[in-house]
Design a protein around this motif. Sequence first.
Motif, mmCIF file in Angstrom:
data_model
loop_
_atom_site.group_PDB
_atom_site.id
_atom_site.type_symbol
_atom_site.label_atom_id
_atom_site.label_comp_id
_atom_site.label_asym_id
_atom_site.label_seq_id
_atom_site.Cartn_x
_atom_site.Cartn_y
_atom_site.Cartn_z
ATOM 1 N N GLU A 111 -3.262 2.123 0.255
ATOM 2 C CA GLU A 111 -3.742 1.104 1.218
ATOM 3 C C GLU A 111 -4.361 -0.089 0.502
ATOM 4 O O GLU A 111 -4.478 -1.170 1.064
ATOM 5 N N ALA A 112 -4.729 0.110 -0.771
ATOM 6 C CA ALA A 112 -5.323 -0.998 -1.544
ATOM 7 C C ALA A 112 -4.258 -1.892 -2.168
ATOM 8 O O ALA A 112 -4.577 -2.925 -2.759
ATOM 9 N N ILE A 113 -2.995 -1.499 -2.020
ATOM 10 C CA ILE A 113 -1.909 -2.256 -2.656
ATOM 11 C C ILE A 113 -1.420 -3.342 -1.710
ATOM 12 O O ILE A 113 -1.119 -3.066 -0.547
ATOM 13 N N THR A 114 -1.309 -4.544 -2.227
ATOM 14 C CA THR A 114 -0.979 -5.703 -1.390
ATOM 15 C C THR A 114 0.392 -5.562 -0.705
ATOM 16 O O THR A 114 0.598 -6.057 0.393
ATOM 17 N N TYR A 115 1.311 -4.825 -1.307
ATOM 18 C CA TYR A 115 2.670 -4.713 -0.738
ATOM 19 C C TYR A 115 2.725 -3.740 0.440
ATOM 20 O O TYR A 115 3.695 -3.720 1.187
ATOM 21 N N GLY A 160 5.697 2.417 -12.112
ATOM 22 C CA GLY A 160 6.969 2.693 -11.425
ATOM 23 C C GLY A 160 6.786 2.708 -9.908
ATOM 24 O O GLY A 160 7.632 2.223 -9.147
ATOM 25 N N HIS A 161 5.649 3.241 -9.474
ATOM 26 C CA HIS A 161 5.348 3.249 -8.025
ATOM 27 C C HIS A 161 5.126 1.818 -7.524
ATOM 28 O O HIS A 161 5.680 1.425 -6.486
ATOM 29 N N ILE A 162 4.354 1.056 -8.287
ATOM 30 C CA ILE A 162 4.072 -0.324 -7.870
ATOM 31 C C ILE A 162 5.376 -1.120 -7.769
ATOM 32 O O ILE A 162 5.607 -1.858 -6.817
ATOM 33 N N GLU A 163 6.266 -0.890 -8.718
ATOM 34 C CA GLU A 163 7.528 -1.637 -8.750
ATOM 35 C C GLU A 163 8.446 -1.279 -7.568
ATOM 36 O O GLU A 163 9.092 -2.160 -6.989
#
Length: 149
Positions: A60-64, A16-19
């Motif tokens: 910080e590791a998330i591409t978005y 849900g966070h990633i989305e």
Amino acid sequence: MKRILTYGTFDLLHWGHIEILRRARALGDCLIVALSTDEFNAIKGKKAYHSYEVRKKMLEAITYVDRVIPEECWEQKPHDVELFNIDTVVMGDDWAGNEKFTKQLLGLCNLEFLPRTTGVSTSSIKKDLGLQSPVDGISQIPEPTLRNQ
Ligand code: C2G
């Protein structure tokens, strides 16, 4: 350059966070995440499983995600919008119409409340895993060591 800003605790990072991060980033060219500090979580009545530092490293590791800043109080939003020249603040629609956003930001920037991802939440993960706050007497697994390299 369209700058997007969102806020949250982002504990036990899940789909849900990633989305919400993916959809927020898709609305502009750069996404800043204001991450609730451990102290602010206490004010929000939340006890995150991971520390601010661990939660920050994961975001910080998330591409978005282009940048992570601390969220230390409810009232910082107008300052953040001015400081980072934000076009749009994006939140899940559980915050739709909440004065902590509408009252503070109306006229300063756009506000987008996007549908929450159903079927997942940090609290349901904690419940399913039997993870409760130390207050409930369940000890926590020690924090992972953060390596700098
Ligand atoms: N979210 C979502 N779908 C889920 C769970 C969360 O879209 N299944 C969204 C929330 O709506 C929020 C973001 O993910 O926009 C982060 O959720 P939390 O970490 O629970 O953030 P919260 O505690 O709501 O803190 O000043 C605002 C607060 O800091 C927001």
